[in-house]
Scaffold this motif. Structure first.
Motif, PDB file in Angstrom:
ATOM      1  N   PRO A   1      38.509  44.389  50.618  1.00 36.69           N
ATOM      2  CA  PRO A   1      37.533  44.130  49.549  1.00 36.69           C
ATOM      3  C   PRO A   1      36.298  43.422  50.091  1.00 36.69           C
ATOM      4  N   TYR A   2      35.217  43.522  49.351  1.00 32.88           N
ATOM      5  CA  TYR A   2      33.988  42.784  49.664  1.00 32.88           C
ATOM      6  C   TYR A   2      33.888  41.539  48.794  1.00 32.88           C
ATOM      7  N   TYR A   3      34.475  41.629  47.604  1.00 32.10           N
ATOM      8  CA  TYR A   3      34.620  40.482  46.707  1.00 32.10           C
ATOM      9  C   TYR A   3      36.072  40.425  46.261  1.00 32.10           C
ATOM     10  N   LEU A   4      36.622  39.229  46.317  1.00 28.71           N
ATOM     11  CA  LEU A   4      38.050  39.076  46.071  1.00 28.71           C
ATOM     12  C   LEU A   4      38.377  39.165  44.589  1.00 28.71           C
ATOM     13  N   ASP A   5      39.270  40.068  44.247  1.00 28.52           N
ATOM     14  CA  ASP A   5      39.869  40.153  42.917  1.00 28.52           C
ATOM     15  C   ASP A   5      41.374  40.029  43.141  1.00 28.52           C
ATOM     16  N   GLU A   6      41.929  38.893  42.782  1.00 26.84           N
ATOM     17  CA  GLU A   6      43.339  38.637  43.084  1.00 26.84           C
ATOM     18  C   GLU A   6      44.261  39.630  42.394  1.00 26.84           C
TER      19      GLU A   6
ATOM     20  N   ASP B   1      31.035  48.515  37.593  1.00 25.62           N
ATOM     21  CA  ASP B   1      30.653  47.097  37.629  1.00 25.62           C
ATOM     22  C   ASP B   1      29.208  46.952  38.091  1.00 25.62           C
ATOM     23  N   GLY B   2      28.539  45.951  37.577  1.00 24.93           N
ATOM     24  CA  GLY B   2      27.172  45.686  37.997  1.00 24.93           C
ATOM     25  C   GLY B   2      27.118  44.916  39.312  1.00 24.93           C
ATOM     26  N   TYR B   3      26.071  45.129  40.068  1.00 22.31           N
ATOM     27  CA  TYR B   3      25.837  44.375  41.300  1.00 22.31           C
ATOM     28  C   TYR B   3      24.346  44.436  41.627  1.00 22.31           C
ATOM     29  N   GLY B   4      23.907  43.562  42.536  1.00 23.55           N
ATOM     30  CA  GLY B   4      22.502  43.513  42.893  1.00 23.55           C
ATOM     31  C   GLY B   4      22.285  43.528  44.397  1.00 23.55           C
ATOM     32  N   TYR B   5      21.080  43.186  44.791  1.00 22.82           N
ATOM     33  CA  TYR B   5      20.692  43.211  46.201  1.00 22.82           C
ATOM     34  C   TYR B   5      21.571  42.286  47.032  1.00 22.82           C
ATOM     35  N   HIS B   6      21.846  41.089  46.534  1.00 23.09           N
ATOM     36  CA  HIS B   6      22.641  40.107  47.266  1.00 23.09           C
ATOM     37  C   HIS B   6      24.037  40.652  47.580  1.00 23.09           C
ATOM     38  N   GLU B   7      24.682  41.235  46.574  1.00 21.94           N
ATOM     39  CA  GLU B   7      26.036  41.790  46.766  1.00 21.94           C
ATOM     40  C   GLU B   7      26.017  42.962  47.746  1.00 21.94           C
ATOM     41  N   ARG B   8      24.980  43.770  47.690  1.00 23.93           N
ATOM     42  CA  ARG B   8      24.864  44.902  48.614  1.00 23.93           C
ATOM     43  C   ARG B   8      24.719  44.413  50.062  1.00 23.93           C
ATOM     44  N   GLN B   9      23.936  43.374  50.276  1.00 26.08           N
ATOM     45  CA  GLN B   9      23.754  42.865  51.641  1.00 26.08           C
ATOM     46  C   GLN B   9      25.062  42.289  52.191  1.00 26.08           C
ATOM     47  N   TRP B  10      25.832  41.625  51.352  1.00 21.49           N
ATOM     48  CA  TRP B  10      27.131  41.107  51.781  1.00 21.49           C
ATOM     49  C   TRP B  10      28.079  42.250  52.115  1.00 21.49           C
TER      50      TRP B  10
END
Length: 400
Positions: free
Chosen positions: A222-227, A312-321
């Motif tokens: 994952p790129y963002y943790l969803d337990e 789900d929504g996301y932006g520039y910051h999430e894409r760079q991560w």
């Protein structure tokens, strides 16, 4: 060609029925005793096809009809597969072909119009493969699902790698390898990447005997943790393992955490899954059935997560991560992954297929550190300290 058959519905899975099929061909027959050798979801020559109901119609005919459910023509001639229905080479080739087709069709349905480019290739040293790649999709930025069925003489670098794992192999021996491998890089950073690989290997000794073993695994990045995602994923894999041996999941989960380790970063590649190699017990048939269960667990372990997060929504910051984490993925695959190294060592290697696992886009930023307390740092903490996702406190039920 006269064919007798009987179909019984034995199990319902996700949006699909599994069928057990008894049939007789004029050239050979498969009876209930032989069915024990094929494993859930696949029959040699004819298999239960878990996604498409036309398996029943395909079961009325021979492998010439059934092969149409695959992404391409099998690597081994159909006539040869039909002549050797009980050979593990035949059973494994049909399993990887079916696994590839099942997974590709499900991903295509999520794409609403985008489809896989299918590239069937051969190698002069023996065998070949089928590379299926989907790029620039709405849901999947890059998705690759490979099948390879190769034969030849084992190259020196591969022999050294196997000897380092304790294999007793001569310096020049014939080999057979069949496997399916997939890496899915989604566009939305909230959807995790998945990798899976299941393979069978044979080496012919100078005295005519054969060494064989299975290997593989499935892991989530994952790129963002969803337990809840992590628990669902691990529960699905544990269910597949527990059908065969309760000791498999904890052992192979730990193996996965240790294998997918980016040593120079002090990070795991993702939240793990299962990984195993050199599996040659308790016997060939039971090992094959275990690998079959693991392959069948891929879709229920992952597709619900894609459906959950694809809007789900996301932006520039999430894409760079996401791009930074993909850079870590590239580092592991090119520096540490044994499968990549074996492929590159093999004469006649097809580099485009071997490097299919790399993302379409990635990023490296000098001395990047996520902010303390951020969602990015939360993920990094788990990557540095692998978790037991299925302890008593995390024992949520997952439907598989």
């Amino acid at each position: 060609m006269a064919t007798r058959y009987m179909v019984r519905r034995v199990l319902r899975s996700i949006n699909a029925y599994h069928y057990t099929v008894w049939f007789t061909w004029s050239k050979f027959s498969i009876n209930s005793k032989n069915l024990q050798n094929f494993g859930t979801g696949i029959l040699t020559g004819l298999a239960t096809y878990s996604i498409y109901s036309d398996v029943v119609q395909a079961a009325h005919n021979d492998l010439q009809i059934y092969k149409k459910t695959f992404m391409a023509e099998p690597i081994t001639a159909v006539e040869q597969l039909q002549k050797n229905p009980n050979d593990m080479r035949t059973k494994m080739e049909l399993l990887v072909m079916k696994t590839q087709a099942d997974f590709c069709r499900v991903l295509e349905k999520l794409e609403n119009g985008n489809s896989f480019k299918v590239d069937r290739w051969t190698r002069k040293e023996g065998g070949g493969g089928i590379t299926c790649v989907l790029q620039d999709g709405q849901v999947f930025e890059k998705a690759g699902v490979n099948v390879s069925v190769v034969t030849g003489m084992l190259p020196p670098n591969a022999i050294q790698q196997m000897k380092a794992r304790g294999k007793k192999i001569e310096d020049s021996v014939p080999f057979f390898a069949a496997g399916v491998s997939a890496v899915i890089h989604p566009r939305n950073p909230m959807i995790p990447t998945i990798h899976f690989n299941y393979r069978y290997f044979e080496v012919e000794n100078p005295d005519g005997t054969t060494q064989w073993w299975f290997g593989g695994g499935t892991d989530l990045t994952p790129y963002y943790l969803d337990e809840e995602d992590a628990k669902h994923f691990h529960k699905a894999l544990k269910t597949a393992c527990d059908k065969h041996d309760p000791s498999y999941y904890p052992k192979f989960k730990e193996w996965c955490d240790n294998y997918f380790n980016i040593v120079h970063r002090g990070e795991r590649r993702g939240v793990g899954g299962i990984f195993f190699d050199d599996l040659d017990t308790p016997n060939q048939n039971e090992a094959f059935q275990f690998v079959t269960s693991c392959a069948e667990a891929v879709i229920p372990s992952y597709i619900p997560l894609v459906k959950k997060h694809k809007n789900d929504g996301y932006g520039y910051h999430e894409r760079q991560w996401q791009l930074l984490r993909r850079g870590r993925y590239v580092e592991f695959n090119l520096i540490y992954d044994r499968g990549t190294k074996f492929g590159l060592y093999t004469p006649g290697a097809r580099y485009e297929s071997i490097l299919m696992s790399l993302p379409l886009n990635a990023k490296w930023e000098y001395m990047h550190e996520p902010k303390t307390g951020s969602r990015e740092s939360q993920l990094l903490e788990v990557l540095k300290n692998p978790r037991d996702w299925l302890d008593k406190a995390n024992s949520d039920n997952v439907q598989v």
